[in-house]
Write an enzyme that holds these catalytic residues in place. Structure first.
Site, PDB file in Angstrom:
ATOM      1  N   ASP A   6      23.830 109.828 -59.521  1.00  0.00           N
ATOM      2  CA  ASP A   6      24.906 108.938 -60.122  1.00  0.00           C
ATOM      3  C   ASP A   6      26.169 109.381 -60.451  1.00  0.00           C
ATOM      4  OD1 ASP A   6      25.848 106.445 -61.068  1.00  0.00           O
ATOM      5  OD2 ASP A   6      24.354 106.461 -62.781  1.00  0.00           O
ATOM      6  N   SER A   7      26.898 108.781 -60.871  1.00  0.00           N
ATOM      7  CA  SER A   7      28.279 109.581 -61.616  1.00  0.00           C
ATOM      8  C   SER A   7      27.917 109.703 -62.957  1.00  0.00           C
ATOM      9  CB  SER A   7      29.644 108.651 -61.185  1.00  0.00           C
ATOM     10  OG  SER A   7      29.279 107.615 -61.987  1.00  0.00           O
ATOM     11  N   CYS A  69      23.314 104.815 -59.063  1.00  0.00           N
ATOM     12  CA  CYS A  69      24.785 104.324 -59.141  1.00  0.00           C
ATOM     13  C   CYS A  69      24.887 102.931 -58.159  1.00  0.00           C
ATOM     14  CB  CYS A  69      25.790 105.196 -58.416  1.00  0.00           C
ATOM     15  SG  CYS A  69      27.480 104.499 -58.585  1.00  0.00           S
ATOM     16  N   GLU A 149      30.704 108.025 -71.616  1.00  0.00           N
ATOM     17  CA  GLU A 149      30.800 109.617 -71.296  1.00  0.00           C
ATOM     18  C   GLU A 149      31.362 110.400 -72.521  1.00  0.00           C
ATOM     19  OE1 GLU A 149      29.805 111.336 -68.753  1.00  0.00           O
ATOM     20  OE2 GLU A 149      29.000 109.651 -67.687  1.00  0.00           O
ATOM     21  N   CYS A 181      25.397  98.460 -63.914  1.00  0.00           N
ATOM     22  CA  CYS A 181      26.128  99.883 -64.040  1.00  0.00           C
ATOM     23  C   CYS A 181      25.096 100.569 -64.991  1.00  0.00           C
ATOM     24  CB  CYS A 181      27.254 100.177 -64.522  1.00  0.00           C
ATOM     25  SG  CYS A 181      27.984 101.629 -65.080  1.00  0.00           S
ATOM     26  N   HIS A 183      25.412 103.120 -66.547  1.00  0.00           N
ATOM     27  CA  HIS A 183      25.736 103.515 -68.014  1.00  0.00           C
ATOM     28  C   HIS A 183      25.474 102.569 -69.271  1.00  0.00           C
ATOM     29  CE1 HIS A 183      28.064 106.604 -65.541  1.00  0.00           C
ATOM     30  NE2 HIS A 183      28.267 107.260 -66.991  1.00  0.00           N
TER      31      HIS A 183
END
Length: 216
Positions: A6-7, A69, A149, A181, A183
């Site tokens: 994933d990012s 992701c 993040e 997502c 996140h």
């Protein structure tokens, strides 16, 4: 070994669910912090770097690939499955579709994700293919990933941004909200404060982990 990418840190919410379901399996995780967020990048970029990461994971002896992701799942999963056709590849969207449909009693569904995921229309297309009578309201939330993040999960400004993004969806009288997502589950407490108890929040990582368990 399971290879997950994933990012940034978002895919760790997927890792968490996989540990619950497959505690005995080794996991190697690649969080592409150097190029995050993926949600604002172009399709060619997503395909190119997703392929490079899978190459690296295979070199590290990963036998199954998990695209954590949502943006990569939306734009690159078909491409990646064709390119790496000798290894099982799971994406994060398809496993959760039936759960979303089951939870949507009024057939009014909200989807929040990165600009790239929402622009792809992947969630909407796949859900409507199963039930064309659904009412789907999509909303990109581009500030969520950088806030997470940075570790600004409990900041006042984060609570205000969550409210700004989600109040319009609440007014649509949705009964399900999809966190499209990886996140976003990290903001679930703040999201629940805005939406209230009646709207069910779905984290697709849970369905993904269960589908991988069934594979074994």
């Amino acid at each position: 070994m399971l290879g997950i990418f994933d990012s940034g840190i978002g895919g760790l919410t997927v890792v968490k669910e996989i540990f619950k379901n497959l505690p005995k399996y080794q996991i190697i995780y690649f969080g592409d912090a150097a190029r995050l967020p993926y949600g604002t990048k172009g399709t060619d970029f997503i395909k190119r770097y997703s392929a490079k990461i899978i190459d690296w994971l295979i070199q590290k002896k990963a036998k199954i690939i998990i695209i954590a992701c949502h943006t990569s799942s939306a734009w690159a999963s078909d491409f990646l499955k064709k390119r790496f056709n000798k290894i099982p590849i799971f994406e994060v969207i398809s496993p959760a579709l039936n759960e979303v449909l089951s939870a949507a009693e009024s057939k009014r569904i909200g989807i929040i994700g990165t600009p790239g995921t929402i622009k792809s229309g992947s969630w909407k297309k796949k859900l409507l293919a199963k039930d064309p009578t659904l009412k789907i309201y999509s909303k990109s939330c581009p500030l969520f990933v950088p806030l997470i993040e940075e570790g600004w999960i409990n900041k006042k400004i984060t609570r205000e941004i969550v409210k700004e993004y989600l109040e319009p969806l609440k007014l649509k009288k949705i009964d399900v909200l999809v966190l499209a997502c990886t996140h976003y589950p990290l903001l679930e407490k703040e999201i629940k404060k805005v939406l209230g108890k009646k709207i069910k929040i779905i984290n697709p990582a849970e369905s993904l982990a269960k589908s991988i368990k069934l594979f074994f």
